[in-house]
Motif scaffolding. Structure first.
Motif, mmCIF file in Angstrom:
data_model
loop_
_atom_site.group_PDB
_atom_site.id
_atom_site.type_symbol
_atom_site.label_atom_id
_atom_site.label_comp_id
_atom_site.label_asym_id
_atom_site.label_seq_id
_atom_site.Cartn_x
_atom_site.Cartn_y
_atom_site.Cartn_z
ATOM 1 N N UNK A 217 0.745 -1.345 0.065
ATOM 2 C CA UNK A 217 0.090 0.178 -0.128
ATOM 3 C C UNK A 217 0.569 1.443 0.059
ATOM 4 N N UNK A 218 2.160 1.295 0.881
ATOM 5 C CA UNK A 218 2.959 2.414 0.827
ATOM 6 C C UNK A 218 3.333 2.485 -0.767
ATOM 7 N N UNK A 219 3.836 1.440 -1.345
ATOM 8 C CA UNK A 219 4.121 1.614 -2.591
ATOM 9 C C UNK A 219 3.302 2.064 -3.531
ATOM 10 N N UNK A 220 1.741 1.555 -3.596
ATOM 11 C CA UNK A 220 1.059 2.087 -4.449
ATOM 12 C C UNK A 220 0.653 3.771 -3.939
ATOM 13 N N UNK A 221 0.579 4.089 -2.754
ATOM 14 C CA UNK A 221 0.707 5.697 -2.451
ATOM 15 C C UNK A 221 1.797 6.393 -3.220
ATOM 16 N N UNK A 222 2.783 5.918 -2.991
ATOM 17 C CA UNK A 222 4.118 6.627 -3.870
ATOM 18 C C UNK A 222 3.613 6.564 -5.255
ATOM 19 N N UNK A 223 3.242 5.678 -6.076
ATOM 20 C CA UNK A 223 2.935 5.561 -7.415
ATOM 21 C C UNK A 223 1.742 6.529 -7.809
#
Length: 69
Positions: free
Chosen positions: A28-34
């Protein structure tokens, strides 16, 4: 256990720490970044995120989903 005490505007977290604090998975953290909701504060090495940015992104996501804390 992630420390939520102190000045959260200056504190930075790794992906794992950010995920634990927000109650989500690291994916989810990586999704928020993307999606542009958060961005790392460092230019090189493992990404680190400002604690306050993580908590704001989590609150906004929860609000959009109409979930309680």
């Amino acid at each position: 256990m992630v420390d939520l005490d102190g000045d959260l505007t200056c504190k930075t977290w790794t992906v794992a720490e950010a995920a634990e604090a927000a109650g989500v998975t690291p994916d989810v953290i990586y999704q928020w970044k993307r999606r542009g909701k958060i961005k790392p504060v460092n230019e090189r090495g493992w990404p680190r995120y400002r604690a306050l940015d993580i908590l704001k992104a989590e609150a906004a996501t929860r609000e959009r989903a109409h979930r309680a804390a």
